[in-house]
Design a protein around this motif. Structure first.
Motif, short mmCIF file in Angstrom:
data_model
loop_
_atom_site.label_atom_id
_atom_site.label_comp_id
_atom_site.label_asym_id
_atom_site.label_seq_id
_atom_site.Cartn_x
_atom_site.Cartn_y
_atom_site.Cartn_z
N GLN A 31 32.45 1.21 53.86
CA GLN A 31 31.77 2.37 53.67
C GLN A 31 33.04 3.37 53.74
OE1 GLN A 31 29.67 2.61 57.62
NE2 GLN A 31 30.92 4.19 58.07
N THR A 32 32.66 4.61 52.87
CA THR A 32 33.67 5.42 52.87
C THR A 32 33.48 6.41 54.05
OG1 THR A 32 31.92 6.74 51.36
CG2 THR A 32 33.54 5.40 50.28
N GLY A 33 34.47 7.47 54.19
CA GLY A 33 34.19 8.39 55.23
C GLY A 33 34.56 9.70 54.56
N HIS A 34 34.19 10.75 55.27
CA HIS A 34 34.41 12.11 54.87
C HIS A 34 35.41 12.79 55.72
CE1 HIS A 34 34.05 16.07 53.28
NE2 HIS A 34 32.94 16.52 53.91
N GLU A 35 36.35 13.12 55.43
CA GLU A 35 37.34 13.86 56.14
C GLU A 35 37.56 15.17 56.11
OE1 GLU A 35 41.04 11.69 54.93
OE2 GLU A 35 40.90 10.30 56.52
N GLY A 36 36.68 15.96 55.08
CA GLY A 36 36.84 17.47 55.06
C GLY A 36 35.79 18.05 55.96
N GLU A 37 35.99 19.15 55.94
CA GLU A 37 35.12 20.24 56.74
C GLU A 37 33.54 20.05 56.39
OE1 GLU A 37 35.94 22.11 59.49
OE2 GLU A 37 37.85 21.12 59.28
N PHE A 38 32.79 20.09 57.60
CA PHE A 38 31.45 19.84 56.99
C PHE A 38 30.96 21.04 56.19
CE2 PHE A 38 27.06 20.66 58.10
CZ PHE A 38 26.24 19.65 57.72
#
Length: 363
Positions: A138-145
């Motif tokens: 799976q991918t992850g999200h490292e940016g701000e919500f």
């Protein structure tokens, strides 16, 4: 084909014939149940100050306390509150999921074919003292919500989930980036932990097998439980989209659990009755496997989510989500999530892996 079939209907049937494989003449072989995603319940705390990772918001799920390192590395699996409507356009009026088939004909036919394949799989024997093991990419999200999407490359994750009827506090275990993190249900801010019994918020194999297999009855059951869950959290009606919530819930159940065959078939047929469900004919999962998708647009968030199936076997492969309009997360077409189910099985203890010598334990 019936000579009385109209021109549009004939064209629809021809398109489906192009997209779908011929019906299978025998049961699928063991070991083909490639089915899972990034573990349970992608939600983020509404307060925004207790978690450092920012996965996209999902449906309401029970509270879970995880180590801070686990949040930073892998994203929140289960959290205390759902983000409903935050940094989003106003929600449309809630749409019912009545008993009539409201999906376009192409999506309904595809889901019916997928249901037929799912129904032919072998039943599993799962006891309360065992664990369901799931392995995914799976991918992850490292940016701000709520800000621009910054996806990671797909990475592996293993999860062991308790099958006790409950209530359970120690739900399971995650293995990611070389470390293990316990999944513990509880209440934050120093309040006493409260376990969760098997149910929609903690779907065990036995609980899933107890669900009604009539698609209409199952759809009403899910709608009722989702609404009750939202009411318990005082979610305003204007922030609800019943059809989308039901689609998301079915997607979570299908990818994040070991699914009894008859229940899986009923869920696929129930999904065909949700308004707005369509065919996404060109989809690729996180493992690079191409397939055909069943999708729905979330008009509130500007996202399209597609469940991806192998175009030949109709086995579930994974999921992808992308933007259908420009938002604060990126331009139209921006990929915001991608996953691939690699393996799932029943094991006897935390950290156990499926036995390669016993194909009956692996799905």
């Amino acid at each position: 084909m019936n000579d009385r079939t109209s021109g549009p209907e004939r064209a629809e049937h021809e398109e489906l014939a192009r997209l779908l494989p011929a019906p299978a003449e025998r049961d699928l072989p063991p070991g083909r149940h490639l089915h899972h995603k990034d573990t349970l319940m992608h939600l983020i705390d509404q307060d925004g100050d207790r978690a450092t990772a920012r996965p996209r918001p999902r449906l309401l799920r029970p509270a879970v306390l995880l180590p801070a390192a686990g949040l930073a590395l892998g994203g929140v699996l289960l959290t205390t509150l759902a983000v409903t409507g935050q940094d989003r356009a106003p929600a449309p009026s809630a749409t019912g999921t009545g008993t009539q088939a409201t999906a376009p004909r192409g999506a309904a036919v595809l889901l019916d074919r997928v249901a037929s394949v799912a129904a032919k799989k072998d039943e599993q024997k799962v006891t309360d003292d065992q664990f369901v093991y799931v392995k995914t990419l799976q991918t992850g999200h490292e940016g701000e919500f709520g800000g621009p999407v910054k996806l990671t490359e797909p990475r592996g994750r293993e999860v062991w989930m308790s099958q006790k009827a409950g209530p359970v506090i120690d739900v399971g275990l995650i293995h990611e980036d070389g470390s293990y993190f316990p999944i513990t249900v509880g209440v934050p801010d120093g309040e006493p932990a409260v376990g969760y019994p098997a149910g929609l918020n903690r779907p065990t194999y036995t609980w899933l097998a107890s669900l009604p297999t009539d698609p209409d009855v199952l759809l009403r059951r899910l709608t009722t439980e989702i609404t009750r869950d939202q009411d318990s959290r005082d979610t305003p009606a204007k922030e609800r989209d019943q059809a989308q919530d039901t689609f998301d819930t079915i997607g979570e159940l299908l990818r994040e659990t070991l699914m009894p065959p008859r229940t899986a078939a009923a869920l696929y047929k129930a999904a065909a009755k949700i308004p707005g469900v369509t065919v996404d004919s060109d989809a690729v999962d996180a493992a690079g496997r191409p397939g055909i998708g069943v999708a729905r647009d979330n008009t509130r968030t500007g996202e399209r989510t597609a469940w991806i199936f192998d175009s030949t076997t109709l086995e579930y492969l994974g999921e992808r989500s992308y933007l259908i309009r420009d938002t604060s997360m990126g331009k139209k077409g921006t990929l915001i999530n991608k996953s691939a189910v690699l393996e799932r099985a029943v094991v006897n203890a935390l950290r156990d892996k499926p036995s390669t010598d016993d194909p009956s334990t692996t799905t």
